[in-house]
Scaffold this active site. Sequence first.
Site, PDB file in Angstrom:
ATOM      1  N   TYR A  26      -6.697   6.343   4.652  1.00  0.00           N
ATOM      2  CA  TYR A  26      -6.707   5.483   3.544  1.00  0.00           C
ATOM      3  C   TYR A  26      -6.011   4.210   3.772  1.00  0.00           C
ATOM      4  O   TYR A  26      -6.519   2.879   3.708  1.00  0.00           O
ATOM      5  CB  TYR A  26      -6.234   5.877   2.386  1.00  0.00           C
TER       6      TYR A  26
ATOM      7  N   GLU B 243       0.811  -1.278  -0.003  1.00  0.00           N
ATOM      8  CA  GLU B 243      -0.057   0.096  -0.187  1.00  0.00           C
ATOM      9  C   GLU B 243       0.859   1.125  -0.120  1.00  0.00           C
ATOM     10  O   GLU B 243       0.431   2.449  -0.683  1.00  0.00           O
ATOM     11  CB  GLU B 243      -1.042  -0.042   1.158  1.00  0.00           C
TER      12      GLU B 243
ATOM     13  N   THR C  49       5.872  16.408  -8.286  1.00  0.00           N
ATOM     14  CA  THR C  49       4.059  16.578  -8.273  1.00  0.00           C
ATOM     15  C   THR C  49       3.793  18.082  -8.009  1.00  0.00           C
ATOM     16  O   THR C  49       3.044  18.694  -8.553  1.00  0.00           O
ATOM     17  CB  THR C  49       3.803  15.950  -6.637  1.00  0.00           C
TER      18      THR C  49
ATOM     19  N   CYS D  60     -26.402   2.889 -11.382  1.00  0.00           N
ATOM     20  CA  CYS D  60     -25.458   4.036 -11.580  1.00  0.00           C
ATOM     21  C   CYS D  60     -26.474   4.986 -12.019  1.00  0.00           C
ATOM     22  O   CYS D  60     -26.710   5.517 -13.422  1.00  0.00           O
ATOM     23  CB  CYS D  60     -24.269   3.595 -12.590  1.00  0.00           C
TER      24      CYS D  60
END
Length: 338
Positions: free
Chosen positions: A118, A35, A295, A206
Amino acid sequence: MINMIQDKLIKWYKENKRDLPFRNTDDPYKIWISEIMLQQTTVAAVIPYYERFINRFPTISSLSKADLEEVYKLWEGLGYYRRAKHIHETSKILMEKYDGIFPNEYEDILSLKGIGPYTASAISSFAFHKSYSAIDGNALRVLSRVFEIKENIALNKTVKMITELSNKLIVDHDSSSYNQGLMDLANMICKVKNPQCTNCPLSDDCLSYKHHSEKLLPISIKKVNHKELSLITGIITYEDQYLLIKNDDGLLENMYGLVQYEVESPYSFISKFEEDYHERLEAVSFIKDYRHVFTHRTWKMHVYHFVSSKPLDHMYTKEELLTLPIPTAHKKIITSII
């Protein structure tokens, strides 16, 4: 509707899930490593790094005993190098505080360095099968389309709202299959552009598909202050040796890189280098311009060759360079020249 989506998603996932090395385990250590690697990095890029890393450090104990430089070397090319430092530090905490056993309570996991909501949710769900929704960009995209959420998903309040909605879906269901189903659905069908709605197991439920807004959603508008730096970057040599400096802090902490300054010319570079290192260099030639995008910043590197009249500290042969952890921004320069 809300009682049907999770069942359809889990059923679809079990029939179509991707075969990934970090899915064939419920070891929280291995899930944690995967992760952390997957943050800001694609699955395809992560797999070989993950396999090499776990082969070298199969346990928390083995990682905690490792030299940080070796950890960085195995991380080389993945970027966001502070992640490597954090997992090394956290492995030591896990040995000292938890006797090398990864904690199974969400709050304890969240308290570990480098682990946010998360990642803590993902570990809790994948390793311990607890009812936590792992809401990343993929999950946000799928759920914002399914429920036709028109708020900006780049805002914390929208993420919180979608997380609360997802937590209702996950109760009394297989949280691991649900969370990983969202990931695979986003990767295989509910793509950023041109979602394949006719193949989606959730198309009947949806709302964005029903209202033809699937190509408009999600709304994700981020405010980014992006800075471009113009740098003189030095290939500094003495005979067959090259100068690389270990970064003590900042963006590329503990990585080895070329000397570079935000100055206007190679002659200004020479003056700045002499001020910092008390040695005089000779400018030999311009090599090439390189560009590397991070970034929140871009490096435009004007690369020059400089020569020292004597050996300096921290000079390495070509063979020795291969053993050092070098960031991609500088490695692509070095490998194209030496």
